[in-house]
Design a protein around this motif. Structure first.
Motif, mmCIF file in Angstrom:
data_model
loop_
_atom_site.group_PDB
_atom_site.id
_atom_site.type_symbol
_atom_site.label_atom_id
_atom_site.label_comp_id
_atom_site.label_asym_id
_atom_site.label_seq_id
_atom_site.Cartn_x
_atom_site.Cartn_y
_atom_site.Cartn_z
ATOM 1 N N LEU B 357 82.839 76.579 68.723
ATOM 2 C CA LEU B 357 83.488 77.713 68.074
ATOM 3 C C LEU B 357 84.512 77.273 67.021
ATOM 4 C CD1 LEU B 357 82.908 80.634 68.866
ATOM 5 C CD2 LEU B 357 84.923 80.596 70.304
ATOM 6 N N THR B 358 85.375 76.353 67.372
ATOM 7 C CA THR B 358 86.430 75.996 66.423
ATOM 8 C C THR B 358 86.209 74.626 65.794
ATOM 9 O OG1 THR B 358 87.827 74.952 68.088
ATOM 10 C CG2 THR B 358 88.128 77.307 67.742
ATOM 11 N N ARG B 359 85.155 73.918 66.206
ATOM 12 C CA ARG B 359 85.014 72.549 65.696
ATOM 13 C C ARG B 359 83.692 72.313 64.998
ATOM 14 N NH1 ARG B 359 88.022 68.590 69.966
ATOM 15 N NH2 ARG B 359 86.977 67.065 68.675
ATOM 16 N N HIS B 360 83.014 73.396 64.607
ATOM 17 C CA HIS B 360 81.711 73.213 63.965
ATOM 18 C C HIS B 360 81.829 72.663 62.552
ATOM 19 C CE1 HIS B 360 82.380 76.933 61.643
ATOM 20 N NE2 HIS B 360 82.863 77.426 62.754
ATOM 21 N N ALA B 361 83.022 72.735 61.960
ATOM 22 C CA ALA B 361 83.144 72.309 60.561
ATOM 23 C C ALA B 361 84.211 71.250 60.380
ATOM 24 C CB ALA B 361 83.461 73.530 59.690
ATOM 25 N N THR B 362 84.653 70.621 61.449
ATOM 26 C CA THR B 362 85.812 69.742 61.320
ATOM 27 C C THR B 362 85.452 68.266 61.457
ATOM 28 O OG1 THR B 362 86.238 70.107 63.665
ATOM 29 C CG2 THR B 362 87.457 71.450 62.118
ATOM 30 N N GLY B 363 84.262 67.922 61.022
ATOM 31 C CA GLY B 363 83.907 66.509 60.984
ATOM 32 C C GLY B 363 83.711 65.874 62.342
ATOM 33 N N ASP B 364 83.300 66.661 63.312
ATOM 34 C CA ASP B 364 83.036 66.092 64.630
ATOM 35 C C ASP B 364 81.559 65.766 64.821
ATOM 36 O OD1 ASP B 364 85.640 66.175 65.984
ATOM 37 O OD2 ASP B 364 85.494 68.320 65.627
ATOM 38 N N GLY B 365 80.775 66.012 63.784
ATOM 39 C CA GLY B 365 79.356 65.698 63.891
ATOM 40 C C GLY B 365 78.592 66.618 64.823
ATOM 41 N N ILE B 366 79.089 67.846 64.998
ATOM 42 C CA ILE B 366 78.392 68.773 65.902
ATOM 43 C C ILE B 366 77.231 69.451 65.187
ATOM 44 C CG2 ILE B 366 78.656 70.919 67.199
ATOM 45 C CD1 ILE B 366 81.539 70.016 67.766
#
Lengths: 365, 511
Positions: B357-366
């Motif tokens: 939800l909150t980390r789809h665009a933060t460079g976590d490679g999800i």
């Protein structure tokens, strides 16, 4: 102390129940249907056999089941995208009609255009027509916050009246003895057949759409957005997903698929535009979508179940003199039981002894 | 005294919800004319017990005696008829109606004209000034509570249940409330006072019943206990305090510069000329009573609502007012929403999905090529759970299956494990047990000390004094100047909550 039933909230959704509840719903529908046939003075066993078994008993009517299942499945796939994202498109019947009209414009207005491109172009026009028609309730919702249930439903009647006007007026067949019909499509303007019955390549197209949508919904980020925005618009906004875009794209997808189903129906089994091109596929597809758990494989199965009731309903009408509304009653009961049984996914039933309690319905700590 | 027949006695009450015992053999006696505290952490079973007494829930086992006679209380209406009134923590008032209309709805048999006069009388007699013709939406939280209390008093209760009544009040308003409650006690009425604020209980209450995990663990005389001994009874262990090394302040990382934002709906709050800078290394807390613009400020900082001007919000020196929430996250900001379920997390989704939800665009490679990598999300969710001690029944449960404290640890941990440069958290420990609160508060301080700017919006003054380096107060959409925490006292914050700091803005007005 009297016994009573309580609904008790589960901690999580029950996986077993989400698979079993449609089956329970089908069983309950059959039981309720048998009771209905009894009160009509019919032998319930014969009637149920005619309705559910006979359509599959011989190859010709089984092919008919497939022909009916194609539009149901295709429309329901689009509706699943809408309903998963909390957009209540009730107007697939109108988008189906709009697609049929838009796709038929080519063979009716340019009857001599008959090449290998004709059918692909017709399908494209049909999908675009349904898409544009589906965009109307979406834009109204985004811009004016109108209720899409009402607008999409009302647009159904508009589309049907436009179709009626066209086949009685400008698009009427000049050689048609004044019947309200368009000219009959030529061979190049019809869907290529498969098998020895009325099946066409619409079967393959539907299966391809099903597989693509299945993958997109289950695996892609877009599919995730659909799920989040459907479950909780606020959480969706917190995730950075746009509810407005989702409304528009869901309606565009479902409009396009309904429109595609519409033109494939007209260019397939029907072969021309007539005032009534659908026995209510757009509405029955709503039942298909829910019975199929809004998931593509489930919709495939549910589409066949409801196609069987269509074919069986016609047979029962002819051989048992059942009123034609029996099919509609069956489909209505099925939707009713599906929605009721879905309660079991998040709640469990429990028999309790003791005084009447009010909290059961609220079900929270 | 002990021979006196209790007004209300609860004996051996058990309440089971599915597999959980919310109340386990609970007994409690309330004497006439006493203020009885019911103490316990969130989830200790206080609300369940009170709902049983008020007839909103039925016990699975056990009995209730009213003036010595066993009774069944099938509904709140029956409770009111017997003389049990309740003032809820969350007001049940119609915002668009007047005070008199709201009271009239609860007293269908009262004459409307006489009622306005009665309301005025009762509210004056008990020190609860109210204008019967005022629209509820225009009232402060304290005034709304007065409406609830007056409405309750007009039904002549012998026992008044008050659920966390001071959670929405300024310290000054709380003092007024205590005077009213003492007055009611003098009249011989009993009050069941639910709280987890120990200092209040000591000031006000004659006796205390302490609950933990559904059981009564102690009966105490608040006069002879200390806050520390009460806390130990409540929590069952000593709670670690937050370690707070002195801040090494760096430059401003989050800046709000003259932010004006009109209310989104008729009952919302407009933000007016908000100005505040949060430096790397510090925790800045914004105090205030609920409904004074906190939700609007959070939405404007997170980008859920865009500011009218790009330069109204700065992230690391660059204007961000017109950026959406995803773009702000990409620039290193992270957000913890006030509501866990339905805002910060989707109840029916698994933890791994809620991580996306909150980390789809933060460079976590999800996300790769438009497709989700579920295994990667599950790994990250597991890391968050391990780092923040999130306790769960199975590897990847749905969010709603977690307790409030564990889900909150996950929701906060989801952001902090990203090592964000800026963290904005609203009510980070609201409704969370003491153990989880301690973990979360420590994590917020640690994040700040590692160089991030941390902004916490909170209604909990204890929390604010525990973690904040500087404190500002929001009141009716105005934000006071942020002051070092050492220079602030609860009294001073109380005055600012009442609007004393609203003049600071450039175009502040009397509204």
């Amino acid at each position: 102390m009297p016994m009573r039933l309580e609904l008790e909230k589960r901690a999580e959704r029950s996986r077993v129940m989400s698979l079993v509840s449609p089956l329970i719903a089908i069983v309950l529908t059959i039981v309720a249907g048998a009771i209905m046939f009894l009160t009509l003075g019919k032998n319930p066993w014969d009637t149920l056999y005619t309705f559910f078994i006979r359509p599959l008993a011989d190859w010709r009517s089984a092919q008919d089941v497939v022909v009916k299942a194609v539009p149901l499945v295709l429309i329901a796939l689009g509706l699943a995208v809408c309903y998963r994202s909390n957009n209540w498109n009730i107007g697939a019947e109108g988008q189906f009609t709009a697609g049929a009209i838009a796709g038929s414009a080519l063979p009716i207005l340019v009857p001599d255009f008959a090449t290998g491109w004709t059918i692909p172009l017709m399908l494209l026009c049909g999908a675009l027509g349904g898409m544009v028609y589906g965009a109307i309730p979406a834009l109204l919702k985004i811009r004016f916050n109108t209720n899409e249930i009402l607008t999409s439903l009302m647009l159904v009647y508009i589309a049907q009246l436009v179709l009626d006007y066209l086949v009685r007026g400008p698009w009427r067949n000049p050689q048609g003895f004044n019947f309200p019909e368009s000219r009959i499509f030529s061979a190049a303007q019809r869907m290529p057949r498969i098998g020895d019955g009325r099946m066409t390549i619409a079967v393959y197209i539907t299966l391809a759409v099903l597989v693509i949508l299945w993958i997109v919904l289950a695996r892609s980020k877009k599919g995730f957005e659909v799920k989040v925005l459907g479950a909780s618009p606020r959480a969706g906004a917190f995730a950075g997903f746009s509810a407005g875009w989702m409304t528009l794209s869901a309606f565009l997808v479902s409009g396009a698929l309904a429109g595609l189903a519409g033109i494939m129906e007209v260019a397939g089994p029907v072969r021309q535009l007539v005032p009534t091109i659908s026995p209510g596929y757009g509405f029955t597809a709503i039942i298909v979508a829910f019975l199929g758990r809004l998931s593509p494989p489930g919709i495939l199965i549910a589409g066949f179940v409801l196609a069987v009731t269509y074919v069986g309903g016609v047979a029962a009408q002819i051989s048992l003199r059942l009123p034609s509304q029996a099919t509609g009653v069956f489909q209505g009961m099925l939707l009713f039981f599906v929605l009721a049984c879905d309660t079991l996914i998040l709640y469990r039933l429990r028999f309790v002894r003791g005084p009447r309690a009010r909290e059961a319905a609220r079900g929270t700590v | 005294m002990t021979e006196e027949r209790p007004l209300l006695a609860v004996r051996g009450v058990v309440k089971r919800f599915g597999d959980t015992l919310a109340n386990d053999d609970v007994s409690l006696a309330i004497r006439p004319g006493e203020i009885h505290a019911l103490l316990g952490e969130n989830g200790a079973g206080k609300s369940t017990l009170v709902k049983i007494i008020y007839g909103a829930l039925q016990p699975t086992a056990g009995e209730i005696r009213w003036r010595g006679d066993p009774v069944v209380i099938p509904s709140p209406a029956a409770a009111r008829k017997r003389g049990i009134g309740m003032v809820f923590q969350h007001f049940s008032l119609f915002e668009a109606l007047s005070v008199a209309d709201n009271v009239a709805l609860a007293l269908p048999n009262a004459g409307r004209r006489k009622l306005a006069a009665t309301i005025a009388d009762v509210s004056r007699d008990y020190g609860l000034p109210l204008n019967p013709r005022a629209r509820v939406a225009d009232l402060s939280a304290g005034e709304k509570q007065r409406v609830e209390i007056v409405r309750c008093l007009l039904q002549h209760p012998q026992l008044i249940i008050m659920d966390e009544p001071t959670s929405v009040l300024t310290p000054q308003e709380a003092d007024q409330l205590f005077a009213t409650l003492r007055r009611l006690r003098e009249e011989g009425r009993s009050i069941l006072y639910i709280s987890h604020r120990l200092e209040e209980v000591q000031r006000l209450c004659d006796r205390a019943t302490i609950m933990r995990r559904g059981k009564v663990v102690a009966e105490a005389d608040p006069a002879v206990e200390t806050p520390a001994t009460l806390a130990r009874l409540m929590v069952g262990a000593d709670v670690a305090g937050v370690l707070r090394p002195p801040p090494a302040m760096r430059g401003a990382r989050l800046g709000v510069n003259g932010l004006d934002l009109p209310a989104a709906d008729p009952l919302g709050v407009s933000l007016r000329d908000i100005r505040v800078d949060v430096a790397g290394g510090e925790v800045l807390a914004i105090a205030g009573i609920a409904g004074n613009g906190q939700a609007e400020l959070f939405a404007a900082l997170s980008g859920e609502r865009l500011a009218p001007r790009a330069d109204a919000v700065f992230i690391d020196g660059r204007p961000a007012g017109r950026l959406g929430i995803t773009e702000r996250r990409r620039r290193g900001a992270a957000f913890v929403a006030e509501e866990r379920l339905g805002h910060g997390a989707v109840p029916g989704m698994r933890l791994s999905e809620n991580l996306v939800l909150t980390r789809h665009a933060t460079g976590d490679g999800i996300v790769r090529a438009g497709f989700l990598r579920r295994r990667r999300a599950a790994t990250l969710a597991e890391e968050v759970s391990a780092a923040f001690d999130v306790r769960k029944g199975k590897p990847d449960p749905e969010a709603r299956a977690l307790s409030g404290g564990n889900l909150q640890k996950f929701v906060v941990g989801r952001e902090i494990t990203r090592r964000p440069g800026i963290l904005v958290a609203s009510q980070p420990t609201w409704g969370v047990d003491a153990g989880a609160s301690a973990v979360i508060r420590q994590a917020l301080v640690d994040l700040a000390r590692s160089g991030s700017a941390v902004l916490v919006i909170s209604q909990d003054l204890d929390e604010i004094f525990e973690i904040a380096d500087r404190i500002a107060v929001i009141s009716r959409g105005h934000l006071s100047e942020a002051m070092p925490a050492a220079e602030m006292t609860p009294e001073r914050i109380g005055l600012l909550m009442g609007g004393a700091g609203e003049g600071q803005g450039r175009n502040a007005d009397a509204a």
